[in-house]
Design an enzyme around this catalytic site. Structure first.
Site, PDB file in Angstrom:
ATOM      1  N   THR A 173       0.828  -1.208   0.000  1.00  0.00           N
ATOM      2  CA  THR A 173       0.000   0.000   0.000  1.00  0.00           C
ATOM      3  C   THR A 173       0.865   1.262   0.000  1.00  0.00           C
ATOM      4  N   GLY A 179       2.878  -2.938   8.484  1.00  0.00           N
ATOM      5  CA  GLY A 179       3.116  -3.175   9.904  1.00  0.00           C
ATOM      6  C   GLY A 179       4.586  -3.501  10.157  1.00  0.00           C
ATOM      7  N   GLU A 213      -6.101  -5.964   3.826  1.00  0.00           N
ATOM      8  CA  GLU A 213      -6.117  -7.193   3.019  1.00  0.00           C
ATOM      9  C   GLU A 213      -7.226  -7.174   1.991  1.00  0.00           C
TER      10      GLU A 213
HETATM   11  C1  LIG Z   1       5.409 -12.106  18.604  1.00  0.00           C
HETATM   12  C2  LIG Z   1       3.963 -12.320  18.387  1.00  0.00           C
HETATM   13  C3  LIG Z   1       3.608 -12.577  16.927  1.00  0.00           C
HETATM   14  C4  LIG Z   1       2.579 -13.598  16.878  1.00  0.00           C
HETATM   15  C5  LIG Z   1       2.552 -14.259  15.543  1.00  0.00           C
HETATM   16  C6  LIG Z   1       1.382 -13.812  14.732  1.00  0.00           C
HETATM   17  C7  LIG Z   1       1.052 -14.899  13.782  1.00  0.00           C
HETATM   18  C8  LIG Z   1       0.086 -14.463  12.764  1.00  0.00           C
HETATM   19  C9  LIG Z   1      -1.063 -13.787  13.380  1.00  0.00           C
HETATM   20  C10 LIG Z   1      -2.050 -13.541  12.312  1.00  0.00           C
HETATM   21  C11 LIG Z   1      -3.182 -12.799  12.849  1.00  0.00           C
HETATM   22  C12 LIG Z   1      -4.139 -12.484  12.081  1.00  0.00           C
HETATM   23  C13 LIG Z   1      -4.204 -12.891  10.644  1.00  0.00           C
HETATM   24  C14 LIG Z   1      -4.206 -11.777   9.644  1.00  0.00           C
HETATM   25  C15 LIG Z   1      -3.305 -10.635   9.994  1.00  0.00           C
HETATM   26  C16 LIG Z   1      -2.777 -10.009   8.769  1.00  0.00           C
HETATM   27  C17 LIG Z   1      -2.409  -8.553   8.957  1.00  0.00           C
HETATM   28  C18 LIG Z   1      -2.374  -7.924   7.620  1.00  0.00           C
HETATM   29  C19 LIG Z   1      -2.131  -6.466   7.703  1.00  0.00           C
HETATM   30  C20 LIG Z   1      -2.568  -5.866   6.391  1.00  0.00           C
HETATM   31  C21 LIG Z   1      -1.878  -6.092   5.242  1.00  0.00           C
HETATM   32  C22 LIG Z   1      -2.373  -5.512   4.008  1.00  0.00           C
HETATM   33  O1  LIG Z   1      -3.399  -4.863   3.956  1.00  0.00           O
HETATM   34  S1  LIG Z   1      -1.431  -5.867   2.611  1.00  0.00           S
HETATM   35  C23 LIG Z   1      -2.220  -4.977   1.315  1.00  0.00           C
HETATM   36  C24 LIG Z   1      -3.571  -5.592   0.963  1.00  0.00           C
HETATM   37  N1  LIG Z   1      -4.089  -4.938  -0.198  1.00  0.00           N
HETATM   38  C25 LIG Z   1      -5.068  -5.470  -0.954  1.00  0.00           C
HETATM   39  O2  LIG Z   1      -5.640  -6.504  -0.650  1.00  0.00           O
HETATM   40  C26 LIG Z   1      -5.394  -4.718  -2.194  1.00  0.00           C
HETATM   41  C27 LIG Z   1      -6.758  -5.094  -2.728  1.00  0.00           C
HETATM   42  N2  LIG Z   1      -6.783  -4.968  -4.170  1.00  0.00           N
HETATM   43  C28 LIG Z   1      -6.679  -6.076  -4.986  1.00  0.00           C
HETATM   44  O3  LIG Z   1      -6.571  -7.214  -4.561  1.00  0.00           O
HETATM   45  C29 LIG Z   1      -6.736  -5.829  -6.460  1.00  0.00           C
HETATM   46  O4  LIG Z   1      -6.376  -4.494  -6.743  1.00  0.00           O
HETATM   47  C30 LIG Z   1      -8.161  -6.073  -7.027  1.00  0.00           C
HETATM   48  C31 LIG Z   1      -8.461  -7.543  -6.939  1.00  0.00           C
HETATM   49  C32 LIG Z   1      -9.187  -5.264  -6.266  1.00  0.00           C
HETATM   50  C33 LIG Z   1      -8.202  -5.628  -8.464  1.00  0.00           C
HETATM   51  O5  LIG Z   1      -7.043  -6.168  -9.073  1.00  0.00           O
HETATM   52  P1  LIG Z   1      -6.799  -5.890 -10.609  1.00  0.00           P
HETATM   53  O6  LIG Z   1      -5.411  -6.295 -10.922  1.00  0.00           O
HETATM   54  O7  LIG Z   1      -7.211  -4.495 -10.923  1.00  0.00           O
HETATM   55  O8  LIG Z   1      -7.713  -6.957 -11.268  1.00  0.00           O
HETATM   56  P2  LIG Z   1      -9.142  -6.792 -11.911  1.00  0.00           P
HETATM   57  O9  LIG Z   1      -8.983  -6.045 -13.203  1.00  0.00           O
HETATM   58  O10 LIG Z   1     -10.137  -6.292 -10.939  1.00  0.00           O
HETATM   59  O11 LIG Z   1      -9.455  -8.324 -12.206  1.00  0.00           O
HETATM   60  C34 LIG Z   1      -8.686  -8.987 -13.202  1.00  0.00           C
HETATM   61  C35 LIG Z   1      -8.851 -10.459 -13.033  1.00  0.00           C
HETATM   62  O12 LIG Z   1      -7.967 -10.874 -11.992  1.00  0.00           O
HETATM   63  C36 LIG Z   1      -8.653 -11.671 -11.070  1.00  0.00           C
HETATM   64  N3  LIG Z   1      -8.022 -11.513  -9.771  1.00  0.00           N
HETATM   65  C37 LIG Z   1      -7.907 -10.373  -9.079  1.00  0.00           C
HETATM   66  N4  LIG Z   1      -7.266 -10.612  -7.911  1.00  0.00           N
HETATM   67  C38 LIG Z   1      -6.989 -11.935  -7.902  1.00  0.00           C
HETATM   68  C39 LIG Z   1      -6.341 -12.804  -6.963  1.00  0.00           C
HETATM   69  N5  LIG Z   1      -5.874 -12.328  -5.787  1.00  0.00           N
HETATM   70  N6  LIG Z   1      -6.226 -14.102  -7.270  1.00  0.00           N
HETATM   71  C40 LIG Z   1      -6.716 -14.563  -8.434  1.00  0.00           C
HETATM   72  N7  LIG Z   1      -7.355 -13.810  -9.381  1.00  0.00           N
HETATM   73  C41 LIG Z   1      -7.469 -12.506  -9.084  1.00  0.00           C
HETATM   74  C42 LIG Z   1     -10.049 -11.143 -11.079  1.00  0.00           C
HETATM   75  O13 LIG Z   1     -10.943 -12.118 -10.585  1.00  0.00           O
HETATM   76  C43 LIG Z   1     -10.242 -10.882 -12.556  1.00  0.00           C
HETATM   77  O14 LIG Z   1     -10.524 -12.077 -13.181  1.00  0.00           O
HETATM   78  P3  LIG Z   1     -11.609 -12.063 -14.372  1.00  0.00           P
HETATM   79  O15 LIG Z   1     -11.647 -13.474 -14.828  1.00  0.00           O
HETATM   80  O16 LIG Z   1     -11.059 -11.105 -15.401  1.00  0.00           O
HETATM   81  O17 LIG Z   1     -12.887 -11.585 -13.767  1.00  0.00           O
HETATM   82  C1  LIG Z   2      -4.616  -1.606  10.474  1.00  0.00           C
HETATM   83  C2  LIG Z   2      -4.119  -1.646   9.063  1.00  0.00           C
HETATM   84  C3  LIG Z   2      -2.975  -2.379   8.762  1.00  0.00           C
HETATM   85  C4  LIG Z   2      -2.480  -2.395   7.449  1.00  0.00           C
HETATM   86  N1  LIG Z   2      -1.325  -3.087   7.183  1.00  0.00           N
HETATM   87  C5  LIG Z   2      -0.832  -3.068   5.912  1.00  0.00           C
HETATM   88  C6  LIG Z   2       0.403  -3.744   5.621  1.00  0.00           C
HETATM   89  O1  LIG Z   2       1.013  -4.342   6.504  1.00  0.00           O
HETATM   90  N2  LIG Z   2       0.888  -3.701   4.351  1.00  0.00           N
HETATM   91  C7  LIG Z   2       0.226  -3.028   3.343  1.00  0.00           C
HETATM   92  O2  LIG Z   2       0.711  -3.024   2.217  1.00  0.00           O
HETATM   93  N3  LIG Z   2      -0.967  -2.387   3.593  1.00  0.00           N
HETATM   94  C8  LIG Z   2      -1.488  -2.401   4.847  1.00  0.00           C
HETATM   95  N4  LIG Z   2      -2.675  -1.753   5.114  1.00  0.00           N
HETATM   96  C9  LIG Z   2      -3.315  -0.959   4.055  1.00  0.00           C
HETATM   97  C10 LIG Z   2      -4.565  -1.635   3.532  1.00  0.00           C
HETATM   98  O3  LIG Z   2      -4.222  -2.727   2.730  1.00  0.00           O
HETATM   99  C11 LIG Z   2      -5.359  -0.573   2.725  1.00  0.00           C
HETATM  100  O4  LIG Z   2      -5.816   0.402   3.645  1.00  0.00           O
HETATM  101  C12 LIG Z   2      -6.537  -1.210   1.998  1.00  0.00           C
HETATM  102  O5  LIG Z   2      -6.061  -2.000   0.932  1.00  0.00           O
HETATM  103  C13 LIG Z   2      -7.499  -0.145   1.451  1.00  0.00           C
HETATM  104  O6  LIG Z   2      -6.815   0.764   0.604  1.00  0.00           O
HETATM  105  P1  LIG Z   2      -6.885   2.326   0.936  1.00  0.00           P
HETATM  106  O7  LIG Z   2      -6.640   2.527   2.366  1.00  0.00           O
HETATM  107  O8  LIG Z   2      -6.012   3.020  -0.047  1.00  0.00           O
HETATM  108  O9  LIG Z   2      -8.405   2.732   0.672  1.00  0.00           O
HETATM  109  P2  LIG Z   2      -9.008   3.015  -0.792  1.00  0.00           P
HETATM  110  O10 LIG Z   2      -8.654   1.942  -1.723  1.00  0.00           O
HETATM  111  O11 LIG Z   2      -8.684   4.417  -1.153  1.00  0.00           O
HETATM  112  O12 LIG Z   2     -10.571   2.887  -0.455  1.00  0.00           O
HETATM  113  C14 LIG Z   2     -11.238   3.967   0.170  1.00  0.00           C
HETATM  114  C15 LIG Z   2     -12.717   3.793  -0.095  1.00  0.00           C
HETATM  115  O13 LIG Z   2     -12.923   3.815  -1.519  1.00  0.00           O
HETATM  116  C16 LIG Z   2     -13.686   2.677  -1.923  1.00  0.00           C
HETATM  117  N5  LIG Z   2     -13.231   2.152  -3.201  1.00  0.00           N
HETATM  118  C17 LIG Z   2     -11.963   2.036  -3.609  1.00  0.00           C
HETATM  119  N6  LIG Z   2     -11.906   1.429  -4.800  1.00  0.00           N
HETATM  120  C18 LIG Z   2     -13.190   1.117  -5.138  1.00  0.00           C
HETATM  121  C19 LIG Z   2     -13.800   0.474  -6.238  1.00  0.00           C
HETATM  122  N7  LIG Z   2     -13.085  -0.019  -7.263  1.00  0.00           N
HETATM  123  N8  LIG Z   2     -15.147   0.322  -6.221  1.00  0.00           N
HETATM  124  C20 LIG Z   2     -15.869   0.783  -5.186  1.00  0.00           C
HETATM  125  N9  LIG Z   2     -15.351   1.426  -4.117  1.00  0.00           N
HETATM  126  C21 LIG Z   2     -14.030   1.582  -4.100  1.00  0.00           C
HETATM  127  C22 LIG Z   2     -13.412   1.644  -0.851  1.00  0.00           C
HETATM  128  O14 LIG Z   2     -14.511   0.740  -0.805  1.00  0.00           O
HETATM  129  C23 LIG Z   2     -13.268   2.461   0.399  1.00  0.00           C
HETATM  130  O15 LIG Z   2     -14.555   2.672   0.951  1.00  0.00           O
HETATM  131  C24 LIG Z   2      -3.175  -1.706   6.424  1.00  0.00           C
HETATM  132  C25 LIG Z   2      -4.346  -0.999   6.724  1.00  0.00           C
HETATM  133  C26 LIG Z   2      -4.817  -0.975   8.036  1.00  0.00           C
HETATM  134  C27 LIG Z   2      -6.078  -0.206   8.347  1.00  0.00           C
END
Ligand SMILES: CCCCCCCCCC/C=C\CCCCCCC/C=C/C(=O)SCCNC(=O)CCNC(=O)[C@H](O)C(C)(C)COP(=O)(O)OP(=O)(O)OC[C@H]1O[C@@H](n2cnc3c(N)ncnc32)[C@H](O)[C@@H]1OP(=O)(O)O
Ligand SMILES: Cc1cc2nc3c(=O)[nH]c(=O)nc-3n(C[C@H](O)[C@H](O)[C@H](O)COP(=O)(O)OP(=O)(O)OC[C@H]3O[C@@H](n4cnc5c(N)ncnc54)[C@H](O)[C@@H]3O)c2cc1C
Length: 627
Positions: A113, A152, A395
């Site tokens: 991100t 994180g 996520e």
């Molecule tokens: C010492 C003590 C420690 C103890 C140890 C701890 C142990 C572990 C503890 C665990 C505890 C809890 C568990 C969880 C904790 C985790 C913490 C995490 C913190 C946060 C991390 C983050 O947030 S990381 C960043 C996350 N960001 C996202 O998820 C971004 C979201 N966006 C997307 O995924 C993509 O942009 C999106 C899918 C929305 C769009 O992608 P895009 O490339 O634009 O694709 P499209 O055009 O929409 O679609 C194209 C086709 O691709 C297919 N597709 C998309 N994504 C996927 C995929 N992931 N896999 C497969 N296919 C995919 C989609 O379906 C389309 O297909 P089609 O056929 O064309 O329809």
């Molecule tokens: C506690 C916490 C821990 C995190 N840890 C990590 C980490 O370790 N590593 C990491 O890489 N990231 C991490 N993140 C970031 C997290 O993955 C992003 O916040 C998340 O993917 C959402 O993206 P954004 O914050 O840019 O919001 P945006 O994508 O800007 O979304 C903002 C709003 O716009 C809307 N929106 C966006 N796109 C669309 C669409 N196509 N259609 C409709 N509505 C839409 C959403 O629904 C949402 O309501 C963390 C976030 C939090 C809160």
């Protein structure tokens, strides 16, 4: 891993409540505990582990990591850094980096991100430009919005991270790929040249996870730092694409699966606290000649809490089921078979949102069910809420994931109408969507949820097609219909949650003792009945339920609450959280909530003295008109 062993670590548990530490002290205290915890944990995820062992290890990690009210700065190391090396590294890269990561010789995070982009991965701006002369990548953050923001542990903890960056070769973009980047010197921990690091500031929760920012100023890394399992860059700069560009998104799918189990655990923790407190708290006097009853005997309190027990069970069963699917798809991907990946992606895009939406709402309801004492930080309900609600966003933000699932559902339905066979968890869409008469049995209600999903999906496809016939572009039609696209995904997710919970319980029922089977199946019945009443509008519209049927459902629901009441405390005790893990004045096993509340209150620094120094400095002159 034995919780007793972890909890016996001297100094692991806080003598000064985290609430009274500064932002900086909270972080430093959490590092201290994390190091102690890991010294004991020594948990390694061995790729030869069975699904069951791997799942149990992750679940145990999740449970034990709960001793951190706000989670640990090591969280991303375990939950994303290591899984990315496993999933995106070549054999050599895995060999080298997994050893260092598992032994905690290095601490990593996952930096995807950016300030300007979180959802839209293809919009990420961090650049990785290949220089064939030096066989290096040049990492650069061209503008402020391209700074990595949120990861994180990134701020002061990690010395390595996976950076998801846009690959450029000879001026051409080749999409987003993972890079292993050292960000701090292993001896001094100073940021390396060309690297800017810092913390993003105080948050609603996660305040010990050390979420940070990262900017690059033409920082060079060697070619072998691109994780090249799915795509490669040869020495001369030739780009070799992977079989599917979405394989680089693999870690996110893994974590979405993990989050479903994490919600089961979070919700179990919150309802243990709230239900135990409800068993000891007595309030009001409905019957003048009788003592004040336990608030757990108020049916409204049972309505607030028992669904949380059932939901935790439902999420756990779905998580185990989803984990098996994830594991088998991962093995298929390893052999180049990709055709089950879309279904796994769609499932994760349904179950992660629904489990986080429900868990967040029900954890808040657990807090609200405890009156004023639920509002105390020492109850540990607010912090649990703060951790859970973050999963709504991270996520993959829930709305965006539900829209992703809708993509798959629309494709499946359009294909079905054209005669293409449906498979897996979408096969039911080919079923009969006309319900002649309401069937109030558990299976009958689950079937009605499937009918609701079929009808919502087919009707939103019709809306899309009508918009496109009217001349709207597919993208505009999609956006216009998006509210009902997410509703269709939710309906599909509900149908999956309900049917998997029921079928997984049926599988286990045979080996349960009759009394245990009776109680656990009562929870299944409660869960199905609760959701039928919650979604009664959909049932009336699509499942031919009548007002008489609704009346029967309501009476059945009330009877189920009464039936579960005698076992309610036993059901939360069965989650088997130790007091140190619950970390709550209200939820301790001995029920001494009032004594614990007072003990915790006396730890407030303000109670160290009877008169605070502001009296003489401000109050007294103020009250004497002399300020
Ligand atoms: C010492 C003590 C420690 C103890 C140890 C701890 C142990 C572990 C503890 C665990 C505890 C809890 C568990 C969880 C904790 C985790 C913490 C995490 C913190 C946060 C991390 C983050 O947030 S990381 C960043 C996350 N960001 C996202 O998820 C971004 C979201 N966006 C997307 O995924 C993509 O942009 C999106 C899918 C929305 C769009 O992608 P895009 O490339 O634009 O694709 P499209 O055009 O929409 O679609 C194209 C086709 O691709 C297919 N597709 C998309 N994504 C996927 C995929 N992931 N896999 C497969 N296919 C995919 C989609 O379906 C389309 O297909 P089609 O056929 O064309 O329809
Ligand atoms: C506690 C916490 C821990 C995190 N840890 C990590 C980490 O370790 N590593 C990491 O890489 N990231 C991490 N993140 C970031 C997290 O993955 C992003 O916040 C998340 O993917 C959402 O993206 P954004 O914050 O840019 O919001 P945006 O994508 O800007 O979304 C903002 C709003 O716009 C809307 N929106 C966006 N796109 C669309 C669409 N196509 N259609 C409709 N509505 C839409 C959403 O629904 C949402 O309501 C963390 C976030 C939090 C809160």
């Amino acid at each position: 891993m034995d919780e007793q062993k972890v909890l016996s670590i001297k100094g692991l548990l806080d003598d000064t409540p985290e609430e009274y530490l500064s932002h900086k002290e909270k972080y430093e205290n959490s590092i201290r505990k994390s190091v102690l915890f890991y010294k004991t944990l020594h948990s390694t995820e061995d790729e030869n582990m069975s699904v069951d062992e791997k799942t149990k290890l992750n679940f145990r990690n999740i449970v034990t990591s709960a001793i951190f009210k706000d989670n640990s700065p090591f969280m991303l190391h375990n939950s994303m850094f290591i899984p990315t090396i496993m999933g995106q590294g070549t054999d050599e890269q895995r060999e080298y980096w997994m050893k260092r990561a598992k032994n905690m010789e290095i601490i990593g995070t996952y930096a995807q991100t950016e300030l300007g982009h979180g959802t839209f991965i293809r919009g990420l701006e961090t650049q990785a430009t290949y220089d064939p002369d030096t066989e290096e990548f040049v990492l650069h953050s061209p503008v402020l919005s391209s700074y990595k923001w949120w990861p994180g542990g990134l701020a002061h903890t990690a010395n390595y991270c996976i950076v998801m960056a846009r690959l450029y070769i000879k001026g051409k973009s080749h999409g987003i790929h993972p890079f292993m980047v050292q960000i701090r010197d292993e001896e001094t921990h100073m940021p390396l040249p060309g690297i800017k690091l810092g913390e993003i500031g105080a948050k609603l929760g996660f305040n010990t996870v050390n979420n940070g920012f990262l900017g690059f100023e033409n920082h060079r890394i060697s070619r072998d730092r691109m994780l090249m399992k799915n795509a490669q860059v040869l020495k001369d700069g030739t780009f070799v694409a992977g079989s599917n560009s979405k394989l680089t998104y693999g870690t996110m799918v893994y974590v979405r699966v993990l989050i479903v189990s994490n919600m089961a655990n979070m919700l179990a923790k919150a309802v243990t606290i709230a239900l135990r407190y409800s068993a000891i708290r007595r309030q009001s006097q409905p019957k003048p000649d009788e003592p004040e009853p336990q608030i757990l005997d108020y049916v409204t309190q049972q309505h607030k809490l028992f669904i949380a027990i059932a939901s935790s069970h439902a999420f756990y069963m779905n998580a185990m089921w989803l984990w098996e699917i994830y594991y088998s798809v991962s093995l298929q991907l390893a052999s180049g078979k990709l055709d089950n990946l879309p279904e796994l992606h769609a499932l994760a895009c349904c179950l992660k949102p629904l489990s986080t939406i429900d868990a967040t709402a029900m954890i808040e309801k657990c807090r609200l069910a405890c009156g004023g004492h639920g509002y105390m930080l020492s109850a540990n309900l607010a912090q649990t809420y703060g951790l859970a609600t973050a999963a709504y966003t991270y996520e993959g933000e829930n709305t965006v994931l539900l829209l992703q699932a809708a993509r798959s559902l629309v494709k499946a339905w359009v294909g079905h109408v054209k005669g293409r066979p449906l498979k897996g968890t979408m096969a039911y869409l080919a079923g009969d969507s006309t319900v002649k008469a309401w069937d109030g049995s558990i299976d009958g209600i689950i079937q009605s949820f499937k009918v609701v999903a079929i009808r919502k999906i087919s009707s939103v496809v019709k809306i899309l097609q009508d918009y496109e016939k009217s001349g709207l572009s597919p993208e505009d039609a999609w956006n216009k219909a998006s509210v009902f696209l997410t509703a269709a995904s939710e309906a599909h997710g509900r149908a999956v949650l309900l049917s998997v919970y029921k079928s997984e319980m049926d599988k286990r029922a045979a080996v349960l003792s009759p009394p245990l089977r009776k109680v656990l199946l009562q929870l299944v019945d409660l869960y199905v009945t609760y959701w039928a009443l919650e979604k009664v509008g959909d049932m009336l519209l699509y499942a031919s339920i009548t007002d008489k049927d609704v009346d029967e459902l309501q009476r059945r629901y009330i009877e189920l609450l009464a039936a579960i009441r005698p076992n309610a405390v036993g059901l939360v005790d069965a989650f088997d959280f130790r007091d140190e893990i619950l970390n709550s004045t209200l939820g301790a096993y001995d029920g001494r909530a009032y004594e614990r509340l007072m003990e915790e209150a006396m730890k407030s620094p303000l109670n160290a003295e009877p008169v605070n120094q502001t009296f003489h400095k401000y109050l007294k002159p103020f009250m004497r008109g002399k300020l």
